[in-house]
Design an enzyme around this catalytic site. Structure first.
Site, PDB file in Angstrom:
ATOM      1  N   GLU A 184      42.259  49.488  40.772  1.00  0.00           N
ATOM      2  CA  GLU A 184      41.870  48.064  40.700  1.00  0.00           C
ATOM      3  C   GLU A 184      43.025  47.433  41.457  1.00  0.00           C
ATOM      4  OE1 GLU A 184      41.974  46.333  36.935  1.00  0.00           O
ATOM      5  OE2 GLU A 184      41.078  47.833  35.954  1.00  0.00           O
ATOM      6  N   ASP A 202      39.436  37.380  31.169  1.00  0.00           N
ATOM      7  CA  ASP A 202      39.928  36.546  32.183  1.00  0.00           C
ATOM      8  C   ASP A 202      38.833  36.250  33.227  1.00  0.00           C
ATOM      9  OD1 ASP A 202      40.203  38.940  33.477  1.00  0.00           O
ATOM     10  OD2 ASP A 202      42.147  38.641  33.942  1.00  0.00           O
ATOM     11  N   TRP A 203      37.835  36.759  32.929  1.00  0.00           N
ATOM     12  CA  TRP A 203      36.746  36.321  33.955  1.00  0.00           C
ATOM     13  C   TRP A 203      35.267  35.916  33.039  1.00  0.00           C
ATOM     14  CZ3 TRP A 203      33.560  39.913  31.975  1.00  0.00           C
ATOM     15  CH2 TRP A 203      34.321  41.156  31.672  1.00  0.00           C
ATOM     16  N   ASN A 209      40.915  51.466  29.378  1.00  0.00           N
ATOM     17  CA  ASN A 209      41.541  50.669  30.468  1.00  0.00           C
ATOM     18  C   ASN A 209      42.929  50.254  30.219  1.00  0.00           C
ATOM     19  OD1 ASN A 209      41.157  48.876  32.778  1.00  0.00           O
ATOM     20  ND2 ASN A 209      41.760  47.410  31.457  1.00  0.00           N
ATOM     21  N   GLU A 210      43.818  50.505  30.696  1.00  0.00           N
ATOM     22  CA  GLU A 210      45.490  50.155  30.718  1.00  0.00           C
ATOM     23  C   GLU A 210      45.968  50.031  29.379  1.00  0.00           C
ATOM     24  OE1 GLU A 210      44.733  46.015  32.519  1.00  0.00           O
ATOM     25  OE2 GLU A 210      44.649  46.969  34.461  1.00  0.00           O
TER      26      GLU A 210
END
Ligand code: BMA
Length: 896
Positions: A570, A209-210, A472-473
């Site tokens: 985060e 998303d970046w 991550n997540e």
């Protein structure tokens, strides 16, 4: 982290070149010989061919197809405008790297020769002189292939056939057993590729998303030969342990050795500076064996410790290791070693359900101040030492002491961690799994196991790494059902999760490294997650572990809507990079908020809209009639918004460190999302691609300062907390000046009593009802006045930066005037200074010198005096003339 004198061929290969003539047709002999193992570099110019046509071109190794094409002028800058999509074809093809080389006789005469690939990206078949030597499927592994009998006296031909990672991932997903492993594809807005979870490759290389979708293909790390007769040292690591009962340090030293036959000898371990030396019997068995030794440090030698930045020095010592077989030294190596302990404390807190969650380094509780690190470039071969050093230095210059190496990128290069060691940056190291579920087929697990063993042994000597974290997540993705998994299938995914992260990754880490904690995910509830069977009902629970928090539609100035976690790993808001950064990849038609480029470059759903809505809550949106100015003003305002949002949230976490409110608090870390950028695009970063600091990074310099006043409103009262990271107790008071927006002279001032601020704490220093504060202050109202404050000691000396509190949104404030800046650039002894003059109070004053590399001493500040001097530290050659020409000064009132 063994250093240049390490006898491991691999290290010698990188650091001590005998000749620089690498290229097709030659190899490079590496050494002088240290021990008997010899390295021979195959880096340099190879030939690259595409399967899709007759294209053949020279290609640098280490490198990738994109950079090779770019280097040959066959493609434009892949970051330029819409090229990310235009160049999709590159990775839909297969590519072959080849080289020819001749090997010196003395190497061929050795009994063993190993062909070492330090990093292959990713799926490849490798042959030497037409004979298959092996396959690769994991960019995070090093591969060793024995090739002694394949080497020829004349020219040798080495070929690496790389398969399209996109096609491979699709094939693997299609052939996966009876069930799909989500997500299939990224959201459309990311313009990415599918099934990245099926390939052991940088997960964000298929888009994020970046970030762009550039699923690289290539030999991203070096290639070399290692030849030896008796044995070679593959790896050396040294991990410190402290025995409290004996008050003694020891080092656990591990040597990974490959021997031709059983060898008996001795190993000497020494740290002369600590008067510590031991010689131990060693026996090396045929094949690869791991030899573990303990060096007890002389208790009479005072060991100086490694401390996180802001808490002490980063002292290191030199360890030397040498092997002895009869009268022969098969290897000798040395390595930097640092001493520190790390504990992750999870214990009951009085007055709060749940458990604490904080890091204790050398017995001292440390608040983690920092951010999250993402890959510094889509093409890793372009991540130079200078880029890494500049980013890490920027982190420390903004008073950070911690970075999380996020699990969707890469395990960073050795130098990254060495610089973190040197600078005192604590690293939260994720394993490279992010925002997805993963397969658990046998070969997938096997390659992951090898990846984890290699990465942990490569990295565990670094004191900077304070925690390993599984992914991550992905716990959150399962627990809160990101992928709409039917209830009946949940147990299967849960089981897969445990297989991968608990039974394999965690088990390996526990075996390989007992010196630091392991977390299974981020965010996680830590010990509570384990209690709940490794997937907590709510991994975002504020009473346990770390949390991630993003809500773009809330008013970010309102701290009362924020979670109060034990550790915030985060949180963040997007902004656009500055115009000079965007100019590198755009043309004039792109320079408007409604351009195709503006929406193409935004990879986060509704991101541009969210930024404007959040900005409009407190600021007038730009209305200049000149379209270019309106565009650059909008870029500026997104940075103002981001800086202010992250400041509010970070200050809330900082002031929550010592208290429990409604059962929540004792917050011990604030790592905002994200430090750096992978390209020139809107993102959550505080540093733009290329290193330019956004306004947020300048704000971080203040909000992460060792002593900080935090001001906020609570039920109609203005409150100031004194936040201190100092070891010693301080006695301070808060001093507040009330200013009218319309005047540079303060209207009135208030001081608190002196209060005790214990080392490492946040305490309330002042509390005044806003009405009462203003009533005693001329004709001040919430709209016409603002508060400026600082902390000071008994002698009136200011401690820490000044801070301020807006009593209304600047959008509604009355009396903000155009400051009519005058600026003069001058040279001083160490760099440049800008003497700035303003006619009125100016919020969010932004100095910009376009693309001139460097940073200001402060920026984005509130100017409450007529004159202010700001330093500029250039990162290259510049002059007063160049800076004067480039300099623009903008403040809030200049954009509407
Ligand atoms: C978190 C991160 C990244 C992402 C960021 C912003 O989920 O872990 O995956 O880029 O939020 O959305």
């Amino acid at each position: 982290m063994p250093s240049s004198r390490d006898a491991r061929c691999a290290y010698v290969a990188v650091l001590v070149l005998w000749s620089t003539g690498a290229g097709t047709g030659t190899g490079t002999l590496l050494g002088p010989p240290v021990g008997e193992c010899r390295g021979f570099s195959l880096n340099g110019k190879w030939t690259l061919r595409s399967s899709g046509g007759p294209l053949a071109l020279p290609a640098e190794v280490p490198g990738c197809v994109h950079t090779a094409l770019l280097e040959q002028g066959l493609i434009q800058d892949p970051y330029y405008r819409f090229n990310d999509v235009a160049y999709r074809w590159i990775v839909l093809e297969n590519w072959t790297y080849s080289t020819t080389f001749s090997v010196p006789f003395e190497l061929r005469a050795k009994r063993k020769a190993i062909l070492v690939f330090e990093g292959v990206d990713t799926v490849a078949s490798i042959s030497l002189n037409g004979v298959a030597v092996g396959k690769t499927d994991n960019m995070f592994r090093r591969y060793d292939f024995p090739v002694r009998d394949l080497l020829e006296g004349g020219q040798n031909m080495l070929e690496v056939v790389l398969m399209s990672p996109v096609l491979y991932a699709a094939e693997r997903s299609a052939s996966h057993s009876s069930y799909r492993v989500p997500p299939a594809c990224p959201p459309d807005v990311q313009k990415g590729e599918c099934h990245v979870n099926f390939i052991r490759k940088e997960q964000s290389s298929f888009s994020w998303d970046w970030g762009p979708s550039f699923p690289t293909v290539g030999l991203w790390k070096g290639v070399h030969l290692e030849a030896y007769d008796i044995l070679r040292l593959i790896h050396l690591s040294a991990v410190p342990f402290y025995n409290r009962t004996l008050s003694q340090w020891s080092l656990q030293i591990e040597l990974l050795v490959e021997a031709v036959e059983t060898m008996k000898g001795q190993v000497t371990l020494a740290i002369p500076e600590l008067a510590s030396e031991q010689t131990l019997r060693a026996s090396f068995l045929p094949g690869k064996t791991r030899n573990i030794y303990t060096l007890h440090i002389n208790t009479n030698s005072g060991v100086e410790l490694w401390w996180p930045h802001g808490h002490g020095e980063q002292r290191f010592y030199r360890l030397s290791v040498s092997g002895l077989l009869d009268t022969h030294f098969p290897f000798s190596a040395d390595s930097k070693v640092y001493f520190r302990t790390v504990e992750l404390v999870q214990e009951p807190i009085q007055g709060s359900p749940g458990l604490s969650f904080y890091f204790r380094i050398n017995g001292k509780a440390i608040f983690l101040k920092g951010s999250n690190w993402i890959p510094a470039h889509a093409f890793q071969d372009l991540v130079t030492l200078a880029v890494v050093r500049n980013l890490l230095k920027s982190a420390v210059e903004a008073n950070m002491n911690a970075l999380r190496v996020w699990g969707g990128g890469v395990y960073e290069q050795d130098l990254f961690y060495s610089i973190c060691d040197e600078l005192g940056i604590m690293v939260w190291q994720d394993f490279m799994f992010a925002c997805a579920l993963y397969p658990t087929e046998k070969d997938f697990i096997e390659t992951v196991r090898e990846e984890v063993v290699q990465q942990v042994s490569r990295l565990k000597s670094h004191p900077s790494i304070v925690v390993w974290s599984g992914n991550n997540e992905n716990e959150a993705a399962l627990a809160t059902d990101w992928f709409g998994i039917p209830v009946s299938q949940k147990p299967r995914f849960h089981q897969d999760y445990i297989t991968l992260y608990v039974k394999n990754i965690r088990a390996i880490v526990q075996e390989e490294d007992q010196s630091r904690p392991f977390l299974v995910s981020s965010p996680t509830n830590g010990a509570e997650t384990q209690q709940e069977g490794w997937v907590a009902a709510d991994p975002y629970d504020q009473h346990y572990g770390d949390t991630h928090f993003y809500k773009y539609n809330l008013d970010c100035w309102d701290w009362s809507a924020l979670p109060r976690p034990r550790l915030a790993s985060e949180y963040g808001f997007q902004s656009w990079p500055s115009f000079s950064t965007l100019q590198q990849v755009t043309v004039e038609t792109d320079w408007s908020w409604s351009s195709n480029f503006t929406s193409h470059r935004q990879h986060h759903q509704d991101g541009n809209q969210q930024m404007l809505l959040q900005t409009a809550m407190h600021f007038h949106l730009p209305n200049c009639s000149d379209p270019l100015r309106r565009y650059t003003d909008t870029l500026y305002l997104t940075q103002v918004m981001q800086a202010q949002c992250v400041k509010t949230q970070t200050e809330f976490y900082l002031r929550s460190r010592s208290e429990v409110v409604e059962g929540k608090g004792r917050t011990m870390g604030a790592l905002y999302w994200q430090l750096n950028d992978v390209w020139q695009a809107p993102s959550w970063s505080s540093i733009e691609f290329g290193g330019k600091w956004k306004m947020l990074h300048y704000f971080a310099q203040d909000f992460f300062a060792p002593v900080l006043p935090v001001g906020f409103e609570d039920a109609g009262s203005f409150v100031i907390y004194a936040v201190s990271d100092m070891a010693d107790n301080l006695t301070l008071r808060a001093a507040v000046s009330v200013y009218a927006w319309s005047s540079l002279d303060p209207v009135c001032a208030v001081r608190s009593e002196m209060i005790l601020v214990p080392g490492g704490s946040a305490v309330a220093a002042l509390k005044r009802p806003v009405d009462a504060l203003l009533a005693g202050c001329g004709s001040c109202s919430r709209l016409s006045c603002l508060l400026v404050f600082h902390l000071e000691d008994g002698d009136g000396g200011q401690r820490g930066p000044s801070n301020h509190h807006y009593l209304s949104s600047p959008r509604e404030a009355q009396g903000i005037q155009k400051p009519n800046f005058r600026a003069k650039v001058q040279e001083d002894g160490t760099g440049f200074v800008v003497a700035l003059q303003a006619d009125s109070i100016a919020p969010f004053v932004w100095l910009d010198v376009g693309g001139v590399p460097g940073r200001f001493s402060s920026n984005g500040f509130l100017m409450v005096s007529q004159n202010r001097t700001v330093g500029f530290q250039p990162w290259g050659q510049t002059s007063v003339q160049q800076l004067s020409r480039a300099l623009t000064v903008t403040s809030l009132r200049d954009v509407y």
